[in-house]
Design a protein around this motif. Sequence first.
Motif, PDB file in Angstrom:
ATOM      1  N   MET A 126      21.988  57.261 -11.534  1.00 37.22           N
ATOM      2  CA  MET A 126      22.257  56.393 -12.682  1.00 37.22           C
ATOM      3  C   MET A 126      23.258  57.024 -13.641  1.00 37.22           C
ATOM      4  O   MET A 126      24.138  56.347 -14.167  1.00 37.22           O
ATOM      5  CB  MET A 126      20.958  56.066 -13.426  1.00 37.22           C
ATOM      6  N   ALA A 127      23.146  58.333 -13.867  1.00 37.45           N
ATOM      7  CA  ALA A 127      24.074  59.021 -14.766  1.00 37.45           C
ATOM      8  C   ALA A 127      25.497  58.978 -14.213  1.00 37.45           C
ATOM      9  O   ALA A 127      26.457  58.745 -14.956  1.00 37.45           O
ATOM     10  CB  ALA A 127      23.630  60.455 -14.982  1.00 37.45           C
TER      11      ALA A 127
ATOM     12  N   ARG B  67      34.498  64.769  -7.145  1.00 39.80           N
ATOM     13  CA  ARG B  67      34.807  66.190  -7.109  1.00 39.80           C
ATOM     14  C   ARG B  67      33.831  66.976  -7.978  1.00 39.80           C
ATOM     15  O   ARG B  67      33.331  68.032  -7.588  1.00 39.80           O
ATOM     16  CB  ARG B  67      36.245  66.408  -7.600  1.00 39.80           C
ATOM     17  N   GLU B  68      33.534  66.459  -9.157  1.00 37.64           N
ATOM     18  CA  GLU B  68      32.653  67.135 -10.105  1.00 37.64           C
ATOM     19  C   GLU B  68      31.228  67.275  -9.560  1.00 37.64           C
ATOM     20  O   GLU B  68      30.588  68.309  -9.736  1.00 37.64           O
ATOM     21  CB  GLU B  68      32.624  66.329 -11.406  1.00 37.64           C
ATOM     22  N   HIS B  69      30.737  66.243  -8.876  1.00 36.69           N
ATOM     23  CA  HIS B  69      29.349  66.235  -8.404  1.00 36.69           C
ATOM     24  C   HIS B  69      29.209  66.631  -6.932  1.00 36.69           C
ATOM     25  O   HIS B  69      28.092  66.702  -6.424  1.00 36.69           O
ATOM     26  CB  HIS B  69      28.720  64.862  -8.625  1.00 36.69           C
ATOM     27  N   GLY B  70      30.313  66.854  -6.242  1.00 35.85           N
ATOM     28  CA  GLY B  70      30.258  67.298  -4.855  1.00 35.85           C
ATOM     29  C   GLY B  70      29.755  66.243  -3.901  1.00 35.85           C
ATOM     30  O   GLY B  70      28.908  66.518  -3.055  1.00 35.85           O
ATOM     31  N   MET B  71      30.260  65.032  -4.038  1.00 36.34           N
ATOM     32  CA  MET B  71      29.839  63.933  -3.168  1.00 36.34           C
ATOM     33  C   MET B  71      31.072  63.192  -2.668  1.00 36.34           C
ATOM     34  O   MET B  71      32.178  63.408  -3.165  1.00 36.34           O
ATOM     35  CB  MET B  71      28.936  62.974  -3.931  1.00 36.34           C
TER      36      MET B  71
ATOM     37  N   GLU C 199      31.247  53.737 -15.274  1.00 37.32           N
ATOM     38  CA  GLU C 199      31.387  52.556 -16.124  1.00 37.32           C
ATOM     39  C   GLU C 199      32.101  52.884 -17.427  1.00 37.32           C
ATOM     40  O   GLU C 199      32.780  52.033 -17.985  1.00 37.32           O
ATOM     41  CB  GLU C 199      30.016  51.961 -16.437  1.00 37.32           C
ATOM     42  N   SER C 200      31.935  54.121 -17.896  1.00 35.49           N
ATOM     43  CA  SER C 200      32.557  54.508 -19.156  1.00 35.49           C
ATOM     44  C   SER C 200      34.038  54.853 -19.001  1.00 35.49           C
ATOM     45  O   SER C 200      34.706  55.130 -19.994  1.00 35.49           O
ATOM     46  CB  SER C 200      31.809  55.673 -19.790  1.00 35.49           C
ATOM     47  N   GLY C 201      34.529  54.870 -17.748  1.00 37.64           N
ATOM     48  CA  GLY C 201      35.962  55.041 -17.561  1.00 37.64           C
ATOM     49  C   GLY C 201      36.400  56.306 -16.847  1.00 37.64           C
ATOM     50  O   GLY C 201      37.601  56.554 -16.712  1.00 37.64           O
ATOM     51  N   VAL C 202      35.473  57.134 -16.406  1.00 39.73           N
ATOM     52  CA  VAL C 202      35.838  58.345 -15.670  1.00 39.73           C
ATOM     53  C   VAL C 202      36.296  57.935 -14.273  1.00 39.73           C
ATOM     54  O   VAL C 202      35.618  57.153 -13.604  1.00 39.73           O
ATOM     55  CB  VAL C 202      34.636  59.319 -15.574  1.00 39.73           C
TER      56      VAL C 202
END
Length: 61
Positions: free
Chosen positions: A12-13, A29-33, A19-22
């Motif tokens: 969800m995060a 890349r940031e979350h490794g997925m 949704e906020s535009g990232v």
Amino acid sequence: MKKSRFSDSQIMAILKQAESGVPVPELCREHGMSSASFYKWRAKFGGMDTSMIKRMKELED
């Protein structure tokens, strides 16, 4: 069935960040997925909150 590395709240995060535009590639890349995982989650969990996801998983089991 294989268990996800990510918890419901983490999914969800990540979806809320998108949704906020990232940009999606930056999130992946940031979350490794993979981007495929992100789009699969968005199709499956888009518009839900954490309690709705938990309820849906209980029904699937």
